[in-house]
Scaffold this active site. Structure first.
Site, PDB file in Angstrom:
ATOM      1  N   HIS A 237       0.703  -1.160  -0.088  1.00  0.00           N
ATOM      2  CA  HIS A 237       0.452   0.196  -0.111  1.00  0.00           C
ATOM      3  C   HIS A 237       1.241   1.302   0.147  1.00  0.00           C
ATOM      4  O   HIS A 237       1.899   1.289   0.690  1.00  0.00           O
ATOM      5  CB  HIS A 237      -0.725   0.009   1.772  1.00  0.00           C
ATOM      6  CG  HIS A 237      -1.915   0.877   1.316  1.00  0.00           C
ATOM      7  ND1 HIS A 237      -2.503   1.066   0.754  1.00  0.00           N
ATOM      8  CD2 HIS A 237      -1.385   2.560   1.374  1.00  0.00           C
ATOM      9  CE1 HIS A 237      -3.418   2.590   1.069  1.00  0.00           C
ATOM     10  NE2 HIS A 237      -2.494   3.262   1.689  1.00  0.00           N
ATOM     11  N   CYS A 238       1.051   1.901  -1.382  1.00  0.00           N
ATOM     12  CA  CYS A 238       1.442   3.098  -1.166  1.00  0.00           C
ATOM     13  C   CYS A 238       1.279   4.235  -1.120  1.00  0.00           C
ATOM     14  O   CYS A 238      -0.255   4.566  -1.303  1.00  0.00           O
ATOM     15  CB  CYS A 238       2.143   3.632  -2.771  1.00  0.00           C
ATOM     16  SG  CYS A 238       3.096   4.460  -3.073  1.00  0.00           S
ATOM     17  N   PRO A 239       1.491   5.181   0.650  1.00  0.00           N
ATOM     18  CA  PRO A 239       0.610   6.355   0.830  1.00  0.00           C
ATOM     19  C   PRO A 239       1.005   7.652  -0.360  1.00  0.00           C
ATOM     20  O   PRO A 239       0.121   8.417  -0.370  1.00  0.00           O
ATOM     21  CB  PRO A 239       1.312   6.369   2.471  1.00  0.00           C
ATOM     22  CG  PRO A 239       2.466   5.695   2.100  1.00  0.00           C
ATOM     23  CD  PRO A 239       1.719   4.653   1.595  1.00  0.00           C
TER      24      PRO A 239
ATOM     25  N   GLY B 141      -1.539   7.064  -2.519  1.00  0.00           N
ATOM     26  CA  GLY B 141      -2.708   7.164  -1.759  1.00  0.00           C
ATOM     27  C   GLY B 141      -3.295   5.801  -3.110  1.00  0.00           C
ATOM     28  O   GLY B 141      -4.402   6.046  -2.339  1.00  0.00           O
ATOM     29  N   ASN B 142      -3.046   4.923  -2.580  1.00  0.00           N
ATOM     30  CA  ASN B 142      -3.855   3.081  -3.198  1.00  0.00           C
ATOM     31  C   ASN B 142      -2.730   2.025  -3.385  1.00  0.00           C
ATOM     32  O   ASN B 142      -1.424   2.172  -2.709  1.00  0.00           O
ATOM     33  CB  ASN B 142      -4.000   3.736  -4.774  1.00  0.00           C
ATOM     34  CG  ASN B 142      -5.419   3.095  -5.278  1.00  0.00           C
ATOM     35  OD1 ASN B 142      -5.736   2.589  -4.187  1.00  0.00           O
ATOM     36  ND2 ASN B 142      -5.838   3.168  -6.103  1.00  0.00           N
TER      37      ASN B 142
END
EC number: 2.3.1.225
Lengths: 383, 173
Positions: free
Chosen positions: A168-170, A173-174
Protein backbone atom coordinates in the site's frame (compact mmCIF):
# COMPACT_ATOMS: atom_id res chain seq x y z
CA UNK A 1 -51.57 -0.87 -15.91
CA UNK A 2 -50.64 1.42 -13.13
CA UNK A 3 -46.97 2.02 -13.33
CA UNK A 4 -45.88 3.93 -10.31
CA UNK A 5 -43.01 6.10 -11.28
CA UNK A 6 -40.41 6.33 -8.64
CA UNK A 7 -38.23 9.29 -9.23
CA UNK A 8 -35.07 8.30 -7.50
CA UNK A 9 -31.42 8.87 -7.91
CA UNK A 10 -29.77 5.90 -9.52
CA UNK A 11 -27.63 4.01 -7.03
CA UNK A 12 -24.46 2.63 -8.42
CA UNK A 13 -22.65 -0.31 -6.97
CA UNK A 14 -19.66 1.64 -5.77
CA UNK A 15 -21.83 3.28 -3.15
CA UNK A 16 -22.45 -0.08 -1.51
CA UNK A 17 -19.02 -1.58 -1.80
CA UNK A 18 -17.50 -2.62 1.50
CA UNK A 19 -13.97 -1.67 2.28
CA UNK A 20 -12.41 1.65 3.13
CA UNK A 21 -11.99 3.19 -0.29
CA UNK A 22 -13.14 6.56 -1.43
CA UNK A 23 -14.72 6.96 -4.82
CA UNK A 24 -14.97 10.01 -7.01
CA UNK A 25 -16.52 10.95 -10.33
CA UNK A 26 -19.45 8.61 -9.77
CA UNK A 27 -17.31 5.54 -9.29
CA UNK A 28 -14.73 6.16 -11.98
CA UNK A 29 -11.99 7.03 -9.52
CA UNK A 30 -11.01 4.75 -6.66
CA UNK A 31 -8.53 5.66 -3.94
CA UNK A 32 -7.66 4.90 -0.35
CA UNK A 33 -9.15 6.91 2.44
CA UNK A 34 -6.06 8.83 3.53
CA UNK A 35 -5.00 11.06 0.69
CA UNK A 36 -2.84 13.59 2.50
CA UNK A 37 0.48 12.19 1.37
CA UNK A 38 -0.81 11.91 -2.18
CA UNK A 39 -1.54 15.62 -2.21
CA UNK A 40 1.99 16.19 -0.95
CA UNK A 41 3.37 14.15 -3.84
CA UNK A 42 1.31 16.16 -6.30
CA UNK A 43 2.43 19.40 -4.72
CA UNK A 44 6.10 18.47 -4.82
CA UNK A 45 6.05 17.34 -8.44
CA UNK A 46 3.94 20.20 -9.77
CA UNK A 47 5.71 22.76 -7.62
CA UNK A 48 9.21 21.71 -8.59
CA UNK A 49 8.35 21.48 -12.27
CA UNK A 50 6.70 24.88 -12.21
CA UNK A 51 9.81 26.39 -10.71
CA UNK A 52 11.89 24.68 -13.37
CA UNK A 53 9.70 25.99 -16.18
CA UNK A 54 9.67 29.44 -14.67
CA UNK A 55 13.32 29.91 -13.82
CA UNK A 56 15.49 27.54 -15.77
CA UNK A 57 13.70 26.92 -19.02
CA UNK A 58 13.68 30.44 -20.46
CA UNK A 59 17.43 30.72 -20.00
CA UNK A 60 18.25 27.23 -21.19
CA UNK A 61 15.96 27.42 -24.20
CA UNK A 62 17.78 30.46 -25.40
CA UNK A 63 21.31 29.62 -24.44
CA UNK A 64 21.35 25.89 -25.06
CA UNK A 65 18.44 24.41 -26.93
CA UNK A 66 14.66 24.74 -27.06
CA UNK A 67 14.41 20.98 -26.94
CA UNK A 68 15.22 21.04 -23.25
CA UNK A 69 11.91 22.48 -22.03
CA UNK A 70 10.01 20.45 -24.61
CA UNK A 71 11.44 17.21 -23.32
CA UNK A 72 10.83 18.35 -19.76
CA UNK A 73 7.17 18.95 -20.58
CA UNK A 74 6.83 15.50 -22.12
CA UNK A 75 8.43 13.88 -19.12
CA UNK A 76 6.27 15.86 -16.75
CA UNK A 77 3.10 14.88 -18.58
CA UNK A 78 4.14 11.24 -18.52
CA UNK A 79 4.90 11.34 -14.81
CA UNK A 80 1.58 12.94 -13.98
CA UNK A 81 -0.33 10.51 -16.18
CA UNK A 82 1.30 7.51 -14.55
CA UNK A 83 0.76 8.91 -11.08
CA UNK A 84 -2.90 9.58 -11.68
CA UNK A 85 -3.37 6.25 -13.34
CA UNK A 86 -1.82 4.45 -10.38
CA UNK A 87 -3.76 6.44 -7.84
CA UNK A 88 -7.13 6.38 -9.44
CA UNK A 89 -7.42 2.86 -10.73
CA UNK A 90 -8.63 -0.31 -9.09
CA UNK A 91 -5.48 -2.16 -7.98
CA UNK A 92 -7.13 -5.55 -8.46
CA UNK A 93 -9.54 -5.70 -5.55
CA UNK A 94 -11.24 -9.03 -5.09
CA UNK A 95 -14.91 -8.65 -4.26
CA UNK A 96 -16.10 -10.30 -1.11
CA UNK A 97 -17.93 -13.58 -1.26
CA UNK A 98 -21.69 -13.40 -1.45
CA UNK A 99 -23.50 -15.32 1.30
CA UNK A 100 -24.07 -18.49 -0.71
CA UNK A 101 -20.47 -18.72 -1.72
CA UNK A 102 -19.33 -18.05 1.83
CA UNK A 103 -21.63 -20.80 3.10
CA UNK A 104 -20.38 -23.19 0.48
CA UNK A 105 -16.79 -22.56 1.49
CA UNK A 106 -17.64 -22.99 5.16
CA UNK A 107 -19.24 -26.32 4.42
CA UNK A 108 -16.16 -27.41 2.51
CA UNK A 109 -13.95 -26.40 5.39
CA UNK A 110 -16.06 -28.27 7.88
CA UNK A 111 -16.11 -31.32 5.69
CA UNK A 112 -12.34 -31.18 5.38
CA UNK A 113 -11.80 -30.72 9.10
CA UNK A 114 -14.09 -33.50 10.16
CA UNK A 115 -15.42 -33.57 13.69
CA UNK A 116 -13.71 -31.20 16.00
CA UNK A 117 -14.41 -31.96 19.63
CA UNK A 118 -15.79 -29.10 21.62
CA UNK A 119 -13.03 -27.21 23.33
CA UNK A 120 -10.45 -28.38 20.85
CA UNK A 121 -8.80 -25.87 18.59
CA UNK A 122 -9.96 -26.32 14.99
CA UNK A 123 -7.17 -26.52 12.45
CA UNK A 124 -6.24 -23.29 10.66
CA UNK A 125 -8.06 -22.58 7.46
CA UNK A 126 -5.48 -23.25 4.83
CA UNK A 127 -5.68 -24.87 1.44
CA UNK A 128 -2.63 -26.34 -0.20
CA UNK A 129 -2.23 -26.12 -3.94
CA UNK A 130 0.63 -27.24 -6.06
CA UNK A 131 1.95 -24.69 -8.49
CA UNK A 132 4.86 -25.68 -10.69
CA UNK A 133 5.95 -28.39 -8.28
CA UNK A 134 5.84 -26.10 -5.32
CA UNK A 135 3.31 -26.32 -2.51
CA UNK A 136 1.67 -22.94 -1.98
CA UNK A 137 -0.59 -22.33 0.99
CA UNK A 138 -3.79 -20.40 0.35
CA UNK A 139 -5.02 -18.64 3.44
CA UNK A 140 -8.63 -17.99 4.31
CA UNK A 141 -9.62 -14.34 4.67
CA UNK A 142 -12.11 -13.91 7.50
CA UNK A 143 -13.13 -10.46 6.31
CA UNK A 144 -13.78 -11.32 2.70
CA UNK A 145 -14.81 -14.92 3.43
CA UNK A 146 -12.75 -16.38 0.62
CA UNK A 147 -9.63 -18.39 0.24
CA UNK A 148 -7.22 -15.86 -1.12
CA UNK A 149 -5.85 -16.71 -4.55
CA UNK A 150 -2.08 -17.15 -4.68
CA UNK A 151 -0.22 -13.84 -4.35
CA UNK A 152 -3.30 -12.04 -3.12
CA UNK A 153 -3.21 -10.35 0.24
CA UNK A 154 -5.56 -8.37 2.41
CA UNK A 155 -4.75 -4.70 2.76
CA UNK A 156 -5.75 -3.58 6.23
CA UNK A 157 -5.71 0.10 5.25
CA UNK A 158 -8.17 -0.33 2.43
CA UNK A 159 -9.84 -3.39 3.98
CA UNK A 160 -9.84 -5.30 0.72
CA UNK A 161 -8.17 -8.39 -0.62
CA UNK A 162 -6.02 -7.32 -3.55
CA UNK A 163 -4.80 -9.65 -6.25
CA UNK A 164 -1.00 -9.83 -6.62
CA UNK A 165 -0.73 -7.43 -3.71
CA UNK A 166 2.52 -5.51 -3.79
CA UNK A 167 2.17 -2.89 -1.08
CA UNK A 168 0.00 0.00 0.00
CA UNK A 169 1.68 3.18 -1.14
CA UNK A 170 0.67 6.32 0.77
CA UNK A 171 2.55 8.53 -1.72
CA UNK A 172 0.22 7.36 -4.38
CA UNK A 173 -2.80 7.11 -2.11
CA UNK A 174 -3.75 3.60 -3.19
CA UNK A 175 -2.74 -0.04 -3.03
CA UNK A 176 -0.38 -1.32 -5.67
CA UNK A 177 -1.59 -4.60 -7.06
CA UNK A 178 -1.98 -6.59 -10.22
CA UNK A 179 -3.82 -3.98 -12.23
CA UNK A 180 -1.74 -0.91 -11.46
CA UNK A 181 1.72 -2.28 -10.73
CA UNK A 182 3.09 -1.44 -14.13
CA UNK A 183 1.79 2.13 -13.89
CA UNK A 184 3.40 2.42 -10.48
CA UNK A 185 6.70 1.16 -11.85
CA UNK A 186 6.56 3.50 -14.83
CA UNK A 187 5.74 6.32 -12.42
CA UNK A 188 8.80 5.69 -10.29
CA UNK A 189 10.96 5.21 -13.36
CA UNK A 190 9.82 8.36 -15.10
CA UNK A 191 9.96 10.33 -11.87
CA UNK A 192 13.57 9.22 -11.43
CA UNK A 193 14.33 10.41 -14.94
CA UNK A 194 12.52 13.69 -14.35
CA UNK A 195 14.36 14.27 -11.09
CA UNK A 196 17.73 13.52 -12.64
CA UNK A 197 16.87 15.73 -15.61
CA UNK A 198 15.83 18.69 -13.51
CA UNK A 199 18.78 18.26 -11.17
CA UNK A 200 21.23 18.04 -14.01
CA UNK A 201 19.90 21.08 -15.84
CA UNK A 202 19.70 23.06 -12.64
CA UNK A 203 23.41 22.52 -12.21
CA UNK A 204 24.08 23.34 -15.85
CA UNK A 205 22.01 26.48 -15.56
CA UNK A 206 23.76 27.64 -12.41
CA UNK A 207 27.15 26.98 -13.94
CA UNK A 208 26.35 28.79 -17.17
CA UNK A 209 24.90 31.76 -15.40
CA UNK A 210 27.69 31.93 -12.87
CA UNK A 211 30.20 32.15 -15.68
CA UNK A 212 28.39 35.27 -16.87
CA UNK A 213 27.33 36.98 -13.68
CA UNK A 214 28.85 35.22 -10.72
CA UNK A 215 27.43 32.65 -8.38
CA UNK A 216 25.79 34.92 -5.83
CA UNK A 217 24.03 36.96 -8.48
CA UNK A 218 22.76 33.82 -10.11
CA UNK A 219 21.15 32.69 -6.90
CA UNK A 220 19.61 36.10 -6.48
CA UNK A 221 18.19 36.08 -9.99
CA UNK A 222 16.79 32.57 -9.82
CA UNK A 223 15.98 31.74 -6.21
CA UNK A 224 13.79 28.88 -7.31
CA UNK A 225 16.86 26.94 -8.30
CA UNK A 226 17.88 26.41 -4.70
CA UNK A 227 14.54 24.93 -3.81
CA UNK A 228 14.57 22.71 -6.85
CA UNK A 229 18.01 21.41 -6.13
CA UNK A 230 17.06 20.61 -2.56
CA UNK A 231 13.89 18.77 -3.50
CA UNK A 232 15.60 16.89 -6.32
CA UNK A 233 18.51 15.90 -4.16
CA UNK A 234 16.37 14.24 -1.54
CA UNK A 235 13.96 12.81 -4.06
CA UNK A 236 16.78 11.29 -6.06
CA UNK A 237 17.94 9.01 -3.30
CA UNK A 238 14.52 7.71 -2.44
CA UNK A 239 12.91 7.43 -5.86
CA UNK A 240 15.92 6.12 -7.73
CA UNK A 241 16.45 3.60 -4.98
CA UNK A 242 12.83 2.56 -5.16
CA UNK A 243 13.00 2.18 -8.93
CA UNK A 244 16.07 0.03 -8.59
CA UNK A 245 14.40 -2.12 -5.97
CA UNK A 246 11.31 -2.66 -8.11
CA UNK A 247 13.42 -3.42 -11.15
CA UNK A 248 15.04 -6.14 -9.09
CA UNK A 249 11.65 -7.46 -8.00
CA UNK A 250 10.31 -7.45 -11.53
CA UNK A 251 13.29 -9.36 -12.85
CA UNK A 252 12.56 -12.04 -10.28
CA UNK A 253 8.77 -11.81 -10.65
CA UNK A 254 8.28 -11.14 -6.96
CA UNK A 255 6.10 -8.74 -5.09
CA UNK A 256 7.22 -6.41 -2.30
CA UNK A 257 4.91 -8.33 0.01
CA UNK A 258 6.62 -11.63 -0.79
CA UNK A 259 10.03 -10.05 -0.47
CA UNK A 260 9.27 -8.65 2.97
CA UNK A 261 7.82 -11.91 4.19
CA UNK A 262 10.68 -13.87 2.69
CA UNK A 263 8.30 -16.23 0.95
CA UNK A 264 10.75 -17.28 -1.70
CA UNK A 265 13.99 -16.59 0.08
CA UNK A 266 15.31 -20.05 -0.64
CA UNK A 267 15.02 -21.40 2.88
CA UNK A 268 13.90 -25.03 2.93
CA UNK A 269 14.46 -25.13 -0.81
CA UNK A 270 11.44 -22.95 -1.40
CA UNK A 271 11.56 -21.42 -4.86
CA UNK A 272 9.40 -18.84 -6.49
CA UNK A 273 6.94 -20.86 -8.58
CA UNK A 274 5.86 -17.84 -10.60
CA UNK A 275 9.25 -16.93 -11.93
CA UNK A 276 10.09 -17.98 -15.47
CA UNK A 277 13.76 -18.23 -14.45
CA UNK A 278 14.52 -15.76 -17.21
CA UNK A 279 14.85 -12.06 -16.49
CA UNK A 280 13.53 -10.99 -19.85
CA UNK A 281 10.47 -13.21 -19.62
CA UNK A 282 9.74 -12.02 -16.10
CA UNK A 283 9.96 -8.38 -17.14
CA UNK A 284 7.77 -9.00 -20.14
CA UNK A 285 5.13 -10.70 -18.08
CA UNK A 286 4.92 -7.93 -15.52
CA UNK A 287 5.25 -4.94 -17.81
CA UNK A 288 3.83 -6.15 -21.10
CA UNK A 289 1.22 -8.57 -19.88
CA UNK A 290 -2.44 -8.15 -20.70
CA UNK A 291 -4.38 -5.27 -19.20
CA UNK A 292 -6.53 -7.01 -16.64
CA UNK A 293 -10.09 -5.75 -16.30
CA UNK A 294 -11.54 -4.68 -13.00
CA UNK A 295 -13.83 -7.27 -11.47
CA UNK A 296 -15.41 -4.68 -9.23
CA UNK A 297 -18.36 -3.43 -11.17
CA UNK A 298 -18.23 0.05 -9.72
CA UNK A 299 -20.49 1.82 -12.14
CA UNK A 300 -23.10 -0.88 -12.52
CA UNK A 301 -26.51 0.24 -11.41
CA UNK A 302 -27.99 -1.41 -8.39
CA UNK A 303 -31.64 -2.41 -8.48
CA UNK A 304 -33.48 -0.70 -5.68
CA UNK A 305 -36.17 -2.36 -3.61
CA UNK A 306 -39.04 -2.33 -6.01
CA UNK A 307 -42.26 -0.93 -4.65
CA UNK A 308 -44.02 -0.83 -8.00
CA UNK A 309 -44.86 -3.65 -10.38
CA UNK A 310 -41.59 -4.36 -12.05
CA UNK A 311 -41.88 -4.90 -15.75
CA UNK A 312 -38.88 -6.65 -17.17
CA UNK A 313 -37.97 -3.66 -19.28
CA UNK A 314 -37.44 -1.61 -16.16
CA UNK A 315 -34.43 -3.66 -15.33
CA UNK A 316 -33.20 -3.88 -18.87
CA UNK A 317 -31.87 -0.37 -18.71
CA UNK A 318 -29.54 -1.43 -15.97
CA UNK A 319 -26.13 -2.67 -16.80
CA UNK A 320 -26.57 -5.80 -14.79
CA UNK A 321 -29.00 -7.35 -12.43
CA UNK A 322 -28.03 -9.70 -9.73
CA UNK A 323 -29.27 -13.22 -9.33
CA UNK A 324 -29.06 -13.19 -5.59
CA UNK A 325 -32.06 -14.96 -4.31
CA UNK A 326 -32.75 -14.18 -0.74
CA UNK A 327 -33.24 -17.74 0.31
CA UNK A 328 -31.48 -20.88 -0.61
CA UNK A 329 -31.78 -24.38 0.59
CA UNK A 330 -30.76 -24.48 4.19
CA UNK A 331 -27.10 -25.18 4.52
CA UNK A 332 -25.04 -26.08 7.53
CA UNK A 333 -25.12 -23.21 9.99
CA UNK A 334 -21.80 -21.52 10.42
CA UNK A 335 -20.48 -22.30 13.83
CA UNK A 336 -18.49 -19.46 15.34
CA UNK A 337 -15.80 -20.51 17.70
CA UNK A 338 -13.22 -18.74 19.78
CA UNK A 339 -11.06 -18.38 16.70
CA UNK A 340 -13.62 -16.55 14.67
CA UNK A 341 -12.68 -12.88 14.63
CA UNK A 342 -15.27 -10.67 16.25
CA UNK A 343 -16.20 -8.89 13.09
CA UNK A 344 -17.06 -12.13 11.38
CA UNK A 345 -19.45 -13.31 14.09
CA UNK A 346 -22.49 -11.18 13.30
CA UNK A 347 -22.32 -12.28 9.70
CA UNK A 348 -22.33 -15.93 10.59
CA UNK A 349 -25.73 -17.52 10.67
CA UNK A 350 -27.19 -14.60 8.83
CA UNK A 351 -26.03 -15.92 5.52
CA UNK A 352 -29.22 -15.30 3.66
CA UNK A 353 -29.71 -11.81 4.85
CA UNK A 354 -28.23 -8.83 3.24
CA UNK A 355 -24.59 -8.51 4.07
CA UNK A 356 -22.64 -5.44 3.28
CA UNK A 357 -21.05 -7.14 0.37
CA UNK A 358 -24.02 -8.45 -1.49
CA UNK A 359 -25.58 -6.04 -3.89
CA UNK A 360 -29.04 -5.58 -2.55
CA UNK A 361 -31.95 -5.97 -4.83
CA UNK A 362 -35.53 -7.16 -4.96
CA UNK A 363 -37.81 -7.80 -2.03
CA UNK A 364 -36.64 -8.78 1.40
CA UNK A 365 -37.07 -12.45 2.29
CA UNK A 366 -40.59 -13.38 3.14
CA UNK A 367 -40.97 -16.27 5.53
CA UNK A 368 -44.06 -17.64 3.85
CA UNK A 369 -42.56 -18.31 0.48
CA UNK A 370 -39.06 -19.42 1.19
CA UNK A 371 -38.29 -20.50 -2.30
CA UNK A 372 -39.67 -17.62 -4.22
CA UNK A 373 -37.65 -16.33 -7.08
CA UNK A 374 -38.74 -12.84 -7.84
CA UNK A 375 -39.13 -11.93 -11.47
CA UNK A 376 -36.25 -10.13 -13.01
CA UNK A 377 -33.82 -11.73 -10.62
CA UNK A 378 -32.17 -13.77 -13.29
CA UNK A 379 -29.35 -11.91 -14.85
CA UNK A 380 -30.41 -10.52 -18.14
CA UNK A 381 -27.32 -8.87 -19.29
CA UNK A 382 -23.69 -9.49 -18.97
CA UNK A 383 -21.21 -7.09 -17.60
CA UNK B 1 -22.73 -29.64 -29.00
CA UNK B 2 -26.11 -31.16 -28.26
CA UNK B 3 -28.84 -28.58 -28.67
CA UNK B 4 -31.97 -28.56 -26.61
CA UNK B 5 -35.02 -30.40 -27.93
CA UNK B 6 -37.75 -28.06 -28.95
CA UNK B 7 -40.95 -29.58 -27.71
CA UNK B 8 -41.99 -30.61 -24.24
CA UNK B 9 -42.45 -34.23 -25.18
CA UNK B 10 -38.97 -34.39 -26.63
CA UNK B 11 -37.62 -32.90 -23.47
CA UNK B 12 -39.16 -35.49 -21.23
CA UNK B 13 -37.11 -38.04 -23.13
CA UNK B 14 -33.89 -36.41 -22.02
CA UNK B 15 -32.19 -38.69 -19.55
CA UNK B 16 -31.20 -35.85 -17.29
CA UNK B 17 -34.20 -33.64 -17.49
CA UNK B 18 -36.72 -34.24 -14.81
CA UNK B 19 -38.38 -30.96 -15.39
CA UNK B 20 -39.20 -29.64 -18.79
CA UNK B 21 -38.02 -26.07 -18.79
CA UNK B 22 -38.45 -24.47 -22.11
CA UNK B 23 -36.22 -21.50 -21.90
CA UNK B 24 -34.80 -18.95 -19.53
CA UNK B 25 -38.10 -17.14 -19.21
CA UNK B 26 -39.93 -20.18 -18.02
CA UNK B 27 -37.09 -21.05 -15.76
CA UNK B 28 -37.50 -17.75 -14.07
CA UNK B 29 -41.25 -17.92 -13.66
CA UNK B 30 -41.87 -21.48 -12.79
CA UNK B 31 -38.80 -22.62 -10.98
CA UNK B 32 -37.37 -22.01 -7.59
CA UNK B 33 -33.76 -21.87 -6.67
CA UNK B 34 -32.78 -25.02 -4.88
CA UNK B 35 -29.05 -24.84 -4.59
CA UNK B 36 -25.91 -23.27 -5.91
CA UNK B 37 -22.81 -25.11 -6.93
CA UNK B 38 -19.48 -23.32 -7.11
CA UNK B 39 -16.72 -24.42 -9.44
CA UNK B 40 -13.45 -23.28 -7.95
CA UNK B 41 -10.31 -22.02 -9.59
CA UNK B 42 -7.56 -24.38 -10.61
CA UNK B 43 -4.21 -22.90 -9.58
CA UNK B 44 -1.93 -25.69 -10.70
CA UNK B 45 -0.68 -23.64 -13.63
CA UNK B 46 -0.07 -20.53 -11.60
CA UNK B 47 -2.19 -17.46 -11.27
CA UNK B 48 -3.79 -17.63 -14.71
CA UNK B 49 -7.54 -17.82 -14.76
CA UNK B 50 -8.51 -21.46 -15.02
CA UNK B 51 -11.35 -23.41 -13.47
CA UNK B 52 -11.44 -26.96 -12.23
CA UNK B 53 -13.04 -29.41 -14.60
CA UNK B 54 -13.87 -31.84 -11.83
CA UNK B 55 -17.52 -32.74 -12.12
CA UNK B 56 -19.41 -31.76 -8.96
CA UNK B 57 -21.54 -34.48 -7.45
CA UNK B 58 -24.52 -32.19 -7.01
CA UNK B 59 -24.93 -32.00 -10.77
CA UNK B 60 -24.72 -35.73 -11.19
CA UNK B 61 -28.37 -36.18 -11.97
CA UNK B 62 -28.85 -32.94 -13.82
CA UNK B 63 -26.42 -32.80 -16.69
CA UNK B 64 -24.10 -35.05 -18.63
CA UNK B 65 -20.52 -34.96 -17.49
CA UNK B 66 -19.15 -34.35 -20.97
CA UNK B 67 -21.32 -31.31 -21.57
CA UNK B 68 -20.22 -29.76 -18.33
CA UNK B 69 -16.56 -30.48 -18.95
CA UNK B 70 -16.84 -29.07 -22.44
CA UNK B 71 -18.25 -25.83 -21.09
CA UNK B 72 -15.54 -25.42 -18.49
CA UNK B 73 -12.76 -26.35 -20.91
CA UNK B 74 -14.02 -23.85 -23.47
CA UNK B 75 -14.15 -21.16 -20.80
CA UNK B 76 -10.61 -22.03 -19.75
CA UNK B 77 -9.47 -21.73 -23.33
CA UNK B 78 -11.07 -18.33 -23.65
CA UNK B 79 -9.33 -17.09 -20.52
CA UNK B 80 -6.02 -18.52 -21.69
CA UNK B 81 -6.46 -16.64 -24.95
CA UNK B 82 -7.18 -13.42 -23.07
CA UNK B 83 -4.16 -13.76 -20.82
CA UNK B 84 -1.73 -15.01 -23.41
CA UNK B 85 1.55 -13.15 -23.32
CA UNK B 86 2.84 -12.94 -26.83
CA UNK B 87 3.30 -10.63 -29.77
CA UNK B 88 -0.11 -9.05 -29.60
CA UNK B 89 0.01 -8.29 -25.92
CA UNK B 90 3.48 -6.70 -26.26
CA UNK B 91 2.27 -4.58 -29.11
CA UNK B 92 -0.77 -3.52 -27.18
CA UNK B 93 1.33 -2.76 -24.11
CA UNK B 94 3.96 -0.73 -25.95
CA UNK B 95 1.46 1.21 -27.99
CA UNK B 96 -0.55 1.99 -24.89
CA UNK B 97 2.56 3.11 -23.03
CA UNK B 98 3.58 5.43 -25.85
CA UNK B 99 0.17 7.06 -25.85
CA UNK B 100 0.30 7.34 -22.06
CA UNK B 101 -2.51 4.78 -21.88
CA UNK B 102 -4.95 7.25 -23.37
CA UNK B 103 -5.53 4.84 -26.19
CA UNK B 104 -7.60 2.72 -23.85
CA UNK B 105 -10.21 5.44 -23.89
CA UNK B 106 -10.74 4.74 -27.57
CA UNK B 107 -10.14 1.05 -28.12
CA UNK B 108 -10.98 -2.00 -26.14
CA UNK B 109 -8.24 -4.12 -24.68
CA UNK B 110 -7.91 -7.65 -25.91
CA UNK B 111 -9.00 -8.95 -22.54
CA UNK B 112 -12.21 -6.97 -22.70
CA UNK B 113 -12.95 -8.29 -26.15
CA UNK B 114 -12.50 -11.84 -24.97
CA UNK B 115 -14.67 -11.18 -21.93
CA UNK B 116 -17.47 -10.13 -24.25
CA UNK B 117 -17.01 -13.33 -26.21
CA UNK B 118 -17.17 -15.28 -22.98
CA UNK B 119 -20.36 -13.63 -21.89
CA UNK B 120 -21.97 -14.39 -25.24
CA UNK B 121 -20.81 -17.97 -24.96
CA UNK B 122 -22.24 -18.34 -21.47
CA UNK B 123 -25.52 -16.85 -22.60
CA UNK B 124 -25.63 -19.31 -25.46
CA UNK B 125 -24.80 -22.25 -23.23
CA UNK B 126 -27.48 -21.22 -20.79
CA UNK B 127 -30.07 -20.99 -23.51
CA UNK B 128 -29.21 -24.18 -25.27
CA UNK B 129 -28.01 -26.57 -22.65
CA UNK B 130 -28.35 -25.43 -19.08
CA UNK B 131 -31.75 -23.80 -18.87
CA UNK B 132 -33.53 -26.84 -20.35
CA UNK B 133 -31.98 -28.82 -17.53
CA UNK B 134 -32.93 -26.33 -14.87
CA UNK B 135 -29.47 -24.92 -14.41
CA UNK B 136 -28.01 -21.48 -14.88
CA UNK B 137 -24.39 -20.44 -15.16
CA UNK B 138 -23.30 -17.07 -13.81
CA UNK B 139 -20.45 -15.32 -15.57
CA UNK B 140 -17.37 -15.64 -13.34
CA UNK B 141 -16.67 -11.96 -13.90
CA UNK B 142 -19.58 -11.16 -11.64
CA UNK B 143 -18.03 -13.24 -8.88
CA UNK B 144 -14.59 -11.69 -9.06
CA UNK B 145 -13.28 -14.44 -11.37
CA UNK B 146 -13.15 -16.68 -8.35
CA UNK B 147 -15.85 -19.21 -9.09
CA UNK B 148 -18.27 -20.34 -11.75
CA UNK B 149 -21.58 -20.25 -9.97
CA UNK B 150 -24.16 -22.71 -11.21
CA UNK B 151 -27.65 -22.20 -9.87
CA UNK B 152 -29.77 -25.32 -9.63
CA UNK B 153 -33.49 -24.85 -10.04
CA UNK B 154 -36.36 -27.12 -9.23
CA UNK B 155 -39.75 -27.01 -10.78
CA UNK B 156 -42.36 -25.49 -8.55
CA UNK B 157 -44.87 -27.67 -10.30
CA UNK B 158 -46.56 -25.12 -12.46
CA UNK B 159 -44.86 -25.31 -15.78
CA UNK B 160 -47.73 -24.12 -17.90
CA UNK B 161 -46.34 -24.58 -21.30
CA UNK B 162 -46.89 -22.93 -24.53
CA UNK B 163 -44.59 -24.79 -26.78
CA UNK B 164 -41.60 -22.80 -25.95
CA UNK B 165 -39.87 -22.18 -29.16
CA UNK B 166 -39.88 -18.50 -28.54
CA UNK B 167 -36.53 -16.88 -28.33
CA UNK B 168 -35.18 -16.22 -24.93
CA UNK B 169 -35.51 -12.88 -23.28
CA UNK B 170 -33.24 -10.24 -24.64
CA UNK B 171 -30.09 -9.57 -22.80
CA UNK B 172 -30.71 -5.95 -22.07
CA UNK B 173 -27.29 -4.43 -22.39
Amino acid sequence: MSAVMISRKVTRKWEKLPGKNTFCCDGRVMMARQKGVFYLTLFLIIGTCSLFFAFECPYLAVHLSPAIPVFAVLLFVFVMAMLLRTSFSDPGVLPRALPEEANFIEMEIEAANGNVLAGQRPPPRIKNVQINNQIVKLKYCYTCKIFRPPRASHCSICDNCVDRFDHHCPWVGNCVGKRNYRYFYLFTLSLSLLTIYIFAFDIVHVVLRSVDSGFVNTIKETPGTVLEVLVCFFTLWSVVGLTGFHTYLISLNQTTNEDIKGSWSGKNRVQNPYSHKNIFKNCCEVLCGPAYPSVLDRRGVMLEDLSSPAPSDASSTNKSSNPVSQTTKSSAPLIPNEHTPDEAKPGIGAGTQKSASSPKDEKPPSPTSPNAVTPGVIKESAH
Amino acid sequence: MISAPRTATDRTKLPYCHESFHNLQELRHSASLANKVFIQRDYTDGTICKFQTKFPSELDSRIERTLFEDTVKTLNNYYAEAEKIGGQSYLEGCLACLTVYLIFLCIETRYEKVLKKISRYIQEQNEKIYAPRGLLITDPLERGMRVIEISVYEDRGSSGSSSGSSTTSSSGR
